[in-house]
Design a protein around this motif. Sequence first.
Motif, short mmCIF file in Angstrom:
data_model
loop_
_atom_site.label_atom_id
_atom_site.label_comp_id
_atom_site.label_asym_id
_atom_site.label_seq_id
_atom_site.Cartn_x
_atom_site.Cartn_y
_atom_site.Cartn_z
N THR B 204 0.86 -1.19 0.00
CA THR B 204 0.00 0.00 0.00
C THR B 204 0.89 1.24 0.00
OG1 THR B 204 -0.25 -0.50 2.37
CG2 THR B 204 -2.18 -0.81 0.97
N SER B 206 0.69 5.76 -1.54
CA SER B 206 -0.25 6.84 -1.85
C SER B 206 -0.75 6.79 -3.29
CB SER B 206 0.38 8.19 -1.53
OG SER B 206 1.68 8.26 -2.06
N LYS B 229 3.63 2.06 2.72
CA LYS B 229 3.23 2.20 4.11
C LYS B 229 2.29 1.03 4.37
CE LYS B 229 -0.82 5.06 3.17
NZ LYS B 229 -1.58 6.23 3.61
N ASP B 231 -1.27 0.22 5.26
CA ASP B 231 -2.63 0.71 5.50
C ASP B 231 -3.54 -0.52 5.56
OD1 ASP B 231 -5.10 1.95 5.55
OD2 ASP B 231 -4.60 3.44 4.04
N TYR B 232 -4.05 -0.81 6.74
CA TYR B 232 -4.87 -2.02 6.89
C TYR B 232 -6.26 -1.84 6.32
CZ TYR B 232 -1.07 -3.40 9.97
OH TYR B 232 0.16 -3.72 10.46
N PRO B 234 -7.14 0.14 3.25
CA PRO B 234 -6.90 1.02 2.09
C PRO B 234 -8.20 1.30 1.34
CG PRO B 234 -6.18 -1.21 1.60
CD PRO B 234 -6.58 -1.21 3.04
N THR B 269 1.85 5.51 10.21
CA THR B 269 1.03 6.47 9.44
C THR B 269 -0.45 6.21 9.72
OG1 THR B 269 1.07 4.94 7.57
CG2 THR B 269 2.62 6.75 7.49
N SER B 271 -4.35 5.88 8.55
CA SER B 271 -4.97 5.31 7.35
C SER B 271 -5.67 6.39 6.52
CB SER B 271 -5.98 4.25 7.76
OG SER B 271 -6.76 3.86 6.64
N GLU B 272 -5.81 6.10 5.24
CA GLU B 272 -6.60 6.98 4.38
C GLU B 272 -8.04 7.09 4.91
OE1 GLU B 272 -6.20 8.91 1.60
OE2 GLU B 272 -4.05 8.60 1.43
N THR B 429 -2.41 12.21 4.86
CA THR B 429 -1.53 11.25 5.51
C THR B 429 -0.43 10.90 4.52
OG1 THR B 429 -1.36 9.08 6.55
CG2 THR B 429 -2.97 9.28 4.79
N GLU B 437 6.10 0.70 11.35
CA GLU B 437 5.83 -0.07 10.14
C GLU B 437 7.12 -0.65 9.56
OE1 GLU B 437 2.70 2.44 7.73
OE2 GLU B 437 3.70 3.68 9.24
#
Lengths: 619, 619
Positions: B204, B206, B229, B231-232, B234, B269, B271-272, B429, B437
């Motif tokens: 994952t 950006s 990064k 991101d669990y 996404p 970080t 998450s989105e 983010t 991470e």
Amino acid sequence: MTDTTTKPKKKKKWFKRPTQSDKPKEQPVEKNASTVAADISTATTSKVSPAKKKKRPAKAQPVPVPEPGGEKIKIIPLGGLKEIGKNLTLVEYKNEILIIDCGLSFPDDEMLGIDIVIPDMTYLVKNQEKIRGVVITHGHEDHIGAIPYLLKQINVPIYGPRLALGLLEVKFKEHRLNNVRMQRIKGDETFQLGVFKIEPIRTTHSIPDAFAIAVHTDIGTILHTGDFKIDYTPVDGQVMDLHKFADLGEKGVLLMLADSTNVERPGATISEQNVRKSLENAFMNCKSRIIVATFSSNIHRLQIIINTAQKFNRKVVINGRSMLNVFAVASELGVMNVPEGLVIDLRDMDEYRDDQLVLLTTGSQGEPMAALSRMSSGEHRKLDIQAGDLVIFSASPIPGNEKTVSRVINQLFEKGANVIYDSLAEVHTSGHACQEELKLMHNLVRPKYFIPVHGEYRHLKQHANLAMSLGMPEENVFTMQNGQVLELDQIEGKITGKVQAGPILVDGLGVGDVGSIVLRDRKHLAEDGLMVVVVTMDRSEAKVVAGPDIISRGFVYVRESEDLMEEARIVVQKSLDQMEQRGVKEWAQLKNGIRDGLKDFLYHKTQRRPMILPIIMEV
Amino acid sequence: MTDTTTKPKKKKKWFKRPTQSDKPKEQPVEKNASTVAADISTATTSKVSPAKKKKRPAKAQPVPVPEPGGEKIKIIPLGGLKEIGKNLTLVEYKNEILIIDCGLSFPDDEMLGIDIVIPDMTYLVKNQEKIRGVVITHGHEDHIGAIPYLLKQINVPIYGPRLALGLLEVKFKEHRLNNVRMQRIKGDETFQLGVFKIEPIRTTHSIPDAFAIAVHTDIGTILHTGDFKIDYTPVDGQVMDLHKFADLGEKGVLLMLADSTNVERPGATISEQNVRKSLENAFMNCKSRIIVATFSSNIHRLQIIINTAQKFNRKVVINGRSMLNVFAVASELGVMNVPEGLVIDLRDMDEYRDDQLVLLTTGSQGEPMAALSRMSSGEHRKLDIQAGDLVIFSASPIPGNEKTVSRVINQLFEKGANVIYDSLAEVHTSGHACQEELKLMHNLVRPKYFIPVHGEYRHLKQHANLAMSLGMPEENVFTMQNGQVLELDQIEGKITGKVQAGPILVDGLGVGDVGSIVLRDRKHLAEDGLMVVVVTMDRSEAKVVAGPDIISRGFVYVRESEDLMEEARIVVQKSLDQMEQRGVKEWAQLKNGIRDGLKDFLYHKTQRRPMILPIIMEV
């Protein structure tokens, strides 16, 4: 002040607030106030009145009622609004002018080659006979840096804290200014300048000897906070005089102007004592040399570093011109306390082991010419970075300096140093109040009118919002621009006009001789370089006698682009031939013809647009 | 992975770690792996092998024992080290080369007038017959931006994620490159390129469609994380394939190269999804137009904005060239899900009320030419800022852009907009892993050797420290420089040499024709401008026939400095007279004489040092 809520639900009445003190203070707040002798013989207008020794009233003072159509007080900021820098504020009343601060700012990225920026002083020069003096809040460049340029134009007395005056004296020497009338101001010592009664109030900031200025007039009190934060445990023990601010608020303040720098930061600034602890932690287990970079003007920080060095049995070497300057002034004035024998000369460093040394240096902003930067790039004549050195950046990068600071950090790591910076540890704190400190100030002073100062527009706007969130009516908050004139009395405040204001660029000895045209040319030259085309022509017949010759700089590396340059010459030759056939004889027309043809050719070939400078020599 | 401690007290054994899996996984990890047809007819060297469908071993694989004196694998980074940008890494084994990424970087402040910077490709051109292909990790400029410049020099096939290839196609059109051999890579689809078996692993970042690349060889596995990064949750539901990383770690990884960008940030970080919530909050009660600025390449963010607009019944207007580009590519490829009729044309905006509109725009970095900047300064042809507009900066300023971003924010506030940015709300983010991470990645993969990549030196250094703090022996961590050659086998790793590497500057159509001399000239011109002195001389007698004439640019505003210019002319005239008396006839000597005299005069008068360009015309 009994109401400690900082965010009242309903709108408060401002200024004329009924007192409900359940615990009236009995101590006279101004008990140390004493008369200041006006030893400035030439400053005939500065009358000195003894500060009134009276008890703080338990009730609010009656508001002076202005005569209808009576004179208003004018506030004219000439710098410091929509920018952080070149602070200069005028208070004008009954044909007399008081200047608060007169600072410089540093050029932004667009101002190529510019050294410093000062406020436009046209209004001051025009009204010089009205000016009673300049009152300085503290010794930072953005508050004192333009004074030499002011004094070269008009002769006015300067009133400031001891340290600021000490720093100014160094400047006056550099500028060869003699016989400047200067007088020290102190907390608790009120003095009269014409119609203005000036009351300096001790604050805390990143430089000692910092003051807010209350200006009392018969129409009301103006309070300028100067730059401040609230440090309850300052290094020099000089706690901010919060009681004075409370007292002013109690008596009634017509207008407050307050520092907006950190209005976007929630909470409160950390104390210098936290920085002390972090530095002590860093020193504690260090067996190598320690190099600390900080702002030379942050004398509190210098004092902490001195004390920490002493505690851990290290000698201090001072490095960098401005650091040496400030050290000399501050020690001489006793603003700093340096134990005998602690500071050693750079030349004596060899006599000590690495773990007996601290280097105190400039360059915390990555300035290319500063000592630390030159050490990190191996360009310092006398000092270099050794593997294992501990380098501490006891400063945050000022916005815009992030990349240069990062470059120095990278170089230090590459030389094998350990580097502590920024967010890695609490090795720096700001000198400007954050939101909760600002709220406290508003709450104590509760002025009728408010001007946010010392900030970019975003900061002024947010500070205005903060004031309104505390209950201030929108019509009493003035988010102003440099040059605007605000007229006030107890009934209303209104922006009534504008005087000349703006940035004056200083480049070398030139003050104001670099304007937008010169800057535009510099930008053009910086982007794509230059091509000079010279042709010698016969005056009478407009015939080419010699040339065209082409010289370029900053455009292409000529040795590798000989073909391009030769092609360019041919293009110019063709333009000249065509114009000769068409009978063009006007120099201006010829120049345009050369420029246009060459411009198109070069853009087609390179997609660049160098400045083209056609020169015709007549013989 | 049974040991979840990320900071073991004692040093771990790396790579050859005894397995203690108390819960052996039974699912074949690569069950979806399938054969990828090599539909690139010309890429004869790319053999395709079916991915092995076997169960994940409960025990670690036996380590391949290298033959004594056997061939080693070489890693040569040509970009991406000691910088954030122009990523390019070579893996070289048995006379075959694999390229991972080929990106550009943006010029730093010193590189005046430069458009972009690409890696030096000399080594690639020299060894082109060895190159089997370029594998792209994801579609960001710093990973794909230099590919057109590579393809202009050598013809190699490109393997990349669908989105990256889509974005590349746009570039190829601009550069007029045809018949580029491209092939899509997917997670779970392994393929063979010469001696290299390539296994893309979903991560994952950006931008969607981002991969780590595992390169399997008979000497061991190299893992390049790409940018990532964790991101669990996404936006596109494509969770990072952590099982694969765990599986690789279990089987044994010889070398890992990992993203160092955010190694200085503790924690993880956000998450989105947090950004989604913040944006929804902002949209919730807004009755005015909403303008959102973000990176055009951040397609996850664009998707969130699209969804949020949909949810709050607003139409979306897309603004800015790169935003329109990415939108077109991503929608066409189905990487983004845009409901029919949601996006409207700028010309149709008038048909909607303010509270029915969202403008999605470029300019989150304050770039002067971007749509938002032009709107804020009133220079946009079709759009302006209305009082009350809500502007959201859904992006942080990249270091170095703080001031330009701040300028735009100030202008927006001045136009009466409300602005949400930065720290005021969780509206952005990062796309790069923070410390926790990174620790997870090291812990899963537990490689024998490690190279920190994608960072300035400070980041590489801190990432090396992080790896060692997790138990990695110092001699297995390589903090490298671009161009260095690392040779590895199962026994040892060593830096054995250096190949040509460095920045190549691109200015307009010129690639590499602007070097240090041209840049130095541009800097000189930018600082103090230029003075051209032209003299026409008689060839035979070295006598002045016309001139000296003086023209200046970027030095002083001439109309206000006529006296200075006239004095300068007289100074040159005197130099010429003196040289004539001394019988100087060499053009070079004459030029130096003119330059020296004028330089001293100007410095004395102005303390500036313009570039002086003496030109002698012969007749």
